[in-house]
Design a protein around this motif. Structure first.
Motif, PDB file in Angstrom:
ATOM      1  N   ALA A  91     -16.129  91.847 -41.613  1.00 55.22           N
ATOM      2  CA  ALA A  91     -16.996  91.346 -40.542  1.00 55.22           C
ATOM      3  C   ALA A  91     -16.445  91.562 -39.194  1.00 55.22           C
ATOM      4  N   ALA A  92     -17.235  91.907 -38.405  1.00 53.98           N
ATOM      5  CA  ALA A  92     -16.928  91.988 -36.919  1.00 53.98           C
ATOM      6  C   ALA A  92     -16.212  90.594 -36.269  1.00 53.98           C
ATOM      7  N   ILE A  93     -16.876  89.637 -36.721  1.00 59.20           N
ATOM      8  CA  ILE A  93     -16.489  88.388 -36.171  1.00 59.20           C
ATOM      9  C   ILE A  93     -16.585  87.237 -37.554  1.00 59.20           C
ATOM     10  N   THR A  94     -15.431  86.532 -37.679  1.00 59.33           N
ATOM     11  CA  THR A  94     -15.579  85.606 -38.360  1.00 59.33           C
ATOM     12  C   THR A  94     -15.017  84.211 -37.935  1.00 59.33           C
ATOM     13  N   LEU A  95     -15.799  83.147 -37.894  1.00 61.65           N
ATOM     14  CA  LEU A  95     -15.201  81.857 -37.393  1.00 61.65           C
ATOM     15  C   LEU A  95     -15.314  80.886 -38.398  1.00 61.65           C
ATOM     16  N   PRO A 119     -21.775  90.158 -39.302  1.00 63.60           N
ATOM     17  CA  PRO A 119     -21.226  91.362 -39.648  1.00 63.60           C
ATOM     18  C   PRO A 119     -21.277  92.692 -38.779  1.00 63.60           C
ATOM     19  N   ARG A 120     -20.587  93.590 -38.974  1.00 67.41           N
ATOM     20  CA  ARG A 120     -20.694  94.845 -38.044  1.00 67.41           C
ATOM     21  C   ARG A 120     -21.973  95.409 -37.728  1.00 67.41           C
ATOM     22  N   GLY A 121     -22.281  95.584 -36.442  1.00 63.72           N
ATOM     23  CA  GLY A 121     -23.547  96.192 -36.191  1.00 63.72           C
ATOM     24  C   GLY A 121     -24.624  95.200 -36.240  1.00 63.72           C
ATOM     25  N   ARG A 122     -24.237  93.871 -36.233  1.00 67.42           N
ATOM     26  CA  ARG A 122     -25.366  92.773 -36.093  1.00 67.42           C
ATOM     27  C   ARG A 122     -25.794  92.454 -34.738  1.00 67.42           C
ATOM     28  N   TYR A 123     -27.024  92.115 -34.271  1.00 66.32           N
ATOM     29  CA  TYR A 123     -27.274  91.634 -33.107  1.00 66.32           C
ATOM     30  C   TYR A 123     -27.779  90.462 -33.218  1.00 66.32           C
ATOM     31  N   LEU A 124     -26.853  89.416 -32.880  1.00 67.91           N
ATOM     32  CA  LEU A 124     -27.133  87.937 -32.780  1.00 67.91           C
ATOM     33  C   LEU A 124     -27.382  87.289 -31.734  1.00 67.91           C
ATOM     34  N   ALA A 125     -28.288  86.540 -31.718  1.00 70.26           N
ATOM     35  CA  ALA A 125     -28.317  85.299 -30.324  1.00 70.26           C
ATOM     36  C   ALA A 125     -28.084  84.140 -30.732  1.00 70.26           C
ATOM     37  N   ILE A 126     -27.362  83.590 -29.736  1.00 70.50           N
ATOM     38  CA  ILE A 126     -27.007  82.138 -29.898  1.00 70.50           C
ATOM     39  C   ILE A 126     -27.593  81.477 -28.826  1.00 70.50           C
ATOM     40  N   MET A 127     -28.525  80.360 -29.339  1.00 67.49           N
ATOM     41  CA  MET A 127     -29.316  79.578 -28.312  1.00 67.49           C
ATOM     42  C   MET A 127     -28.789  78.144 -28.360  1.00 67.49           C
ATOM     43  N   GLY A 128     -29.164  77.627 -27.246  1.00 67.83           N
ATOM     44  CA  GLY A 128     -29.052  76.163 -27.207  1.00 67.83           C
ATOM     45  C   GLY A 128     -29.128  75.512 -25.928  1.00 67.83           C
ATOM     46  N   PRO A 129     -29.692  74.425 -25.647  1.00 66.41           N
ATOM     47  CA  PRO A 129     -29.956  73.678 -24.527  1.00 66.41           C
ATOM     48  C   PRO A 129     -28.420  73.596 -23.497  1.00 66.41           C
ATOM     49  N   SER A 130     -28.674  73.470 -22.481  1.00 65.19           N
ATOM     50  CA  SER A 130     -27.388  73.433 -21.401  1.00 65.19           C
ATOM     51  C   SER A 130     -26.560  71.988 -21.882  1.00 65.19           C
ATOM     52  N   VAL A 160      -9.979  79.238 -37.328  1.00 62.52           N
ATOM     53  CA  VAL A 160      -9.882  80.477 -37.443  1.00 62.52           C
ATOM     54  C   VAL A 160     -10.787  81.315 -36.695  1.00 62.52           C
ATOM     55  N   TYR A 161     -10.241  82.120 -35.901  1.00 68.31           N
ATOM     56  CA  TYR A 161     -11.179  83.264 -35.356  1.00 68.31           C
ATOM     57  C   TYR A 161     -10.650  84.744 -35.442  1.00 68.31           C
ATOM     58  N   GLU A 162     -11.545  85.382 -36.497  1.00 70.40           N
ATOM     59  CA  GLU A 162     -11.071  86.723 -36.890  1.00 70.40           C
ATOM     60  C   GLU A 162     -11.999  87.938 -36.087  1.00 70.40           C
ATOM     61  N   LEU A 163     -11.203  88.387 -35.420  1.00 72.16           N
ATOM     62  CA  LEU A 163     -11.874  89.506 -34.993  1.00 72.16           C
ATOM     63  C   LEU A 163     -11.408  90.942 -35.473  1.00 72.16           C
ATOM     64  N   ASP A 164     -12.382  91.527 -36.229  1.00 68.88           N
ATOM     65  CA  ASP A 164     -12.072  92.840 -36.905  1.00 68.88           C
ATOM     66  C   ASP A 164     -11.104  92.469 -38.016  1.00 68.88           C
ATOM     67  N   ARG A 188     -17.622  71.574 -32.493  1.00 71.04           N
ATOM     68  CA  ARG A 188     -17.002  70.527 -33.442  1.00 71.04           C
ATOM     69  C   ARG A 188     -17.045  70.996 -34.806  1.00 71.04           C
ATOM     70  N   GLY A 189     -16.281  72.116 -35.040  1.00 76.29           N
ATOM     71  CA  GLY A 189     -16.367  72.940 -36.270  1.00 76.29           C
ATOM     72  C   GLY A 189     -17.382  73.938 -36.504  1.00 76.29           C
ATOM     73  N   ILE A 190     -17.234  75.164 -35.879  1.00 71.56           N
ATOM     74  CA  ILE A 190     -18.343  76.241 -35.918  1.00 71.56           C
ATOM     75  C   ILE A 190     -17.780  77.274 -36.801  1.00 71.56           C
ATOM     76  N   ASP A 191     -18.864  77.292 -37.894  1.00 73.73           N
ATOM     77  CA  ASP A 191     -18.418  78.553 -38.857  1.00 73.73           C
ATOM     78  C   ASP A 191     -19.539  79.575 -38.464  1.00 73.73           C
ATOM     79  N   LEU A 192     -19.347  80.636 -38.399  1.00 71.21           N
ATOM     80  CA  LEU A 192     -20.023  82.007 -38.258  1.00 71.21           C
ATOM     81  C   LEU A 192     -19.563  83.240 -38.586  1.00 71.21           C
ATOM     82  N   THR A 193     -20.526  84.109 -39.568  1.00 73.19           N
ATOM     83  CA  THR A 193     -19.851  85.247 -39.525  1.00 73.19           C
ATOM     84  C   THR A 193     -20.879  86.264 -39.090  1.00 73.19           C
TER      85      THR A 193
END
Lengths: 424, 229
Positions: B3-7, B31-42, B63-67, B24-29
């Motif tokens: 994946a491009a990014i793995t948290l 994949p390559r080529g994905r268009y992801l939006a992260i939303m949230g209030p201020s 853990v933050y894996e980039l490529d 407080r414990g973010i898990d996120l994957t």
């Protein structure tokens, strides 16, 4: 594939270390400085003044002292003055008060390296002399020029030593030896007495004694007193007024060849009176090197302090501008960090900007200072003297000032956190 | 294919009294080529997550894996290098240098990553072409519209062919028509296979993404909106 001599190592992540090539630093620095040319110029001003003052002071003092040395060589270095020693044996008892020997001129002129020599003294025996163009003039009347003019006795050799420009002739050894009643008039006095021509053999009456005017001296190199007075041969003076009085003793002026003065100064007292050389004090010209050094130390010390103050002001100016630039460009710093710049790359950029600012200021200041020295030298008909050892490194002083000035602002710039900077 | 990014369990706590747990414990994957939006209030931790993703900040833990390479614990020098070479930033405020032309602004992104000088202009021209600014190469930012400026910024982010294009409120300073155009450029970039993460509070911006996640109180939640498969 491009061949690289030094292949950059890679990190574990596969990224190559960030890099800020010298060429890139240079172009970024120039871009940064030309963004606000007006501000850059103003910032440079302090360094321009400081470095300029530094170079100009050193250049002007070396030029001026070169001139002092030059003049000195021409006139003073060929002059030796001999006076009577003022110790008790001379002053207390008049028996010992032996002035210059009668053949003083001849004794000195025999020495190798002497061009001419002679004695002179002001005659002040009986108050002020009455000097007039006609006989029977009362003292203090308008026809009496004695109030402002002096009466002097001089040996023929002295008249040569002072190198006068003369109309007519100077009295010579013949007049002197015979005690002839002749005189040489100073141009100022001649005008006062209305004597303009000498081919009519005019006479001047001093205390009602007539002296034939043989010449009028228009200018002299030394003993300018003679320009305002009547000068009569020393033997004539001794005959009429007696020997030189104790309160205005005779002095001897010796003109020497270039470089002979110190030696003549040593030889003169012995030549004048071998049995009692201590009766005389011969004053040689001061050492030109010593003179020059004194002048340089006096002047440069003071002005270099001023130049230093200018440089400090310049440094504060650059530091201030660079610091303001760091604050203004916080967002840019954040952006550069996001684009891969390391903290040290940011520091290098601001440091380079302040250093280049100082360097350009130093170059401009040096150029202005060199021009100033040249112009001053040209207008005064001097030879400009600039020491390459001070002119060539001068711009580097400016660069050093800029480097020092940029230290604190660039450290501050490097410490800016990119995420904070980008939030603006 | 990694994946491009793995948290994994990313936390970020700001010390000192009182400590604030922004993440407080973010898990996120992603994949390559994905268009992801992260939303949230201020105040939900969007900016903190953006800084961690962009390697502008270091997570407290996780853990933050980039490529596929862990970059959570790497040193300052390496983080700068990875930032410059693997991540392209697009900011709300554009952050273009005012005294440089569009082309020079794009070339700035190649300053620190050992790109040969001779090739910088050519590459920059190519990406500017990609975002449709061939005619504005030598324009200064002050003479450009907001949409044009943001397209220059996208070109700058793209010029190093990053693994991740990270956009922080990319349309926050734009009117809706211009915003649409800029989002169109992003969509176009995405079709060429670029991984994109957009951080926004604007649902319209998020709607253009393939997938949206919501951050709330430092934790990620799947979007309540329908997700693209």
């Amino acid at each position: 594939m491009r061949f690289r001599l030094c292949r950059a190592r890679r990190f574990g992540s596969g990224a190559e270390p960030s890099h800020f090539a010298l060429w890139d630093i240079t172009s970024e620095t120039l871009a940064g400085l030309t963004q606000r040319p007006g501000r850059s110029l103003l910032t440079m001003l302090g360094t321009v003044l400081g470095v300029g003052a530094f170079v100009a002071v050193l250049g002007l003092t070396s030029t001026a002292s070169g001139q002092i040395g030059h003049r000195f060589t021409v006139l003073a270095a060929t002059t030796v003055t001999v006076t009577l020693a003022e110790d008790e044996s001379n002053v207390a008892s008049s028996d010992h008060l032996q002035g210059f020997p009668a053949d003083a001129d001849a004794r000195i002129e025999r020495l190798n390296g002497v061009v001419s020599a002679g004695v002179w003294w002001p005659i002040t025996n009986n108050a002020q002399p009455v000097i007039s163009a006609a006989p029977g003039v009362w003292a203090g009347t308008s026809e009496d020029a004695g109030g402002s003019a002096g009466l002097y006795a001089a040996s023929p050799g002295l008249l040569h030593s002072i190198d006068p420009t003369v109309r007519g002739v100077l009295f010579n050894a013949f007049h002197d030896a015979r005690g002839e009643q002749v005189c040489v008039l100073g141009a100022t006095l001649a005008k006062r007495l209305g004597i303009t021509q000498i081919d009519t053999r005019p006479a001047v009456f001093v205390n009602d004694v007539a002296y034939t005017v043989v010449g009028i001296i228009n200018d002299v190199k030394q003993v300018p007193d003679l320009l305002t007075g009547v000068t009569i041969p020393s033997r004539t003076a001794e005959h009429v007024y007696g020997p030189p009085p104790g309160n205005s003793p005779a002095k001897m002026l010796i003109r020497t060849n270039l470089g002979a003065a110190p030696l003549i100064a040593k030889q003169a007292p012995i030549a004048l009176r071998p049995e009692q050389p201590h009766d005389f004090v011969a004053i040689p010209p001061p050492d030109p090197h010593e003179l020059r050094d004194n002048v340089e130390v006096d002047l440069t010390g003071l002005f270099l302090v001023l130049a230093g103050i200018c440089l400090i002001i310049g440094m504060v100016g650059i530091a201030n501008t660079t610091f303001v630039a760091v604050l203004e460009r916080t967002a840019e710093i954040g952006l550069r960090r996001a684009l891969g710049a390391r903290a040290r790359h940011i520091a290098a950029q601001f440091l380079a900007e302040s250093t280049v600012l100082g360097l350009i200021g130093g170059l401009v200041g040096t150029a202005i200072a060199v021009a100033t020295v040249l112009i001053v030298a040209l207008t005064k008909n001097w030879t400009a003297v600039l020491n390459p050892a001070t002119v060539i490194p001068a711009p580097l002083i400016g660069a050093g000032v800029g480097l020092l000035a940029g230290l604190y602002p660039s450290v501050r710039a490097a410490r800016i956190e990119p995420q904070e900077a980008l939030r603006r | 294919m990694t994946a491009a990014i793995t948290l994994h369990g990313i936390t970020r706590t700001f010390p000192g009294p009182p400590p604030i747990e922004a993440l407080r414990g973010i898990d996120l994957t992603v994949p390559r080529g994905r268009y992801l939006a992260i939303m949230g209030p201020s105040g939900a931790g969007k900016s903190t997550l953006m800084n961690v993703l962009g390697l502008l900040d270091r997570p407290t833990d996780g853990v933050y894996e980039l490529d596929g390479v862990d970059v959570a614990g790497i040193g300052e020098a390496e983080r700068s290098a990875v930032r410059g070479q693997r991540i392209g930033f697009v900011f709300q405020a554009f952050h273009l240098l005012p005294h440089r032309s569009a082309l020079e602004n794009v070339m700035l992104a190649q300053l620190y990553n050992r790109s040969p000088r001779s090739k910088r202009a050519m590459r920059s021209r190519r990406v500017l072409e990609l975002v449709g600014l061939t005619h504005r190469l030598h324009a200064l930012p002050a003479t450009m519209s907001g949409g044009e400026r943001q397209r220059v910024a996208i070109a700058r982010a793209m010029v190093n062919e990053p693994s991740l294009l990270l956009c922080d409120e990319p349309t926050g300073n734009l009117d809706s028509a211009t915003a649409d155009a800029v989002l169109g450029v992003l969509a176009e970039v995405h079709t060429s296979g670029q991984t994109i993460v957009v951080i926004t509070h604007d649902p319209q911006v998020a709607a253009r993404a393939e997938r949206t996640v919501v951050i709330r109180d430092g934790l990620l939640h799947a979007s309540e909106h329908a997700e693209a498969p």
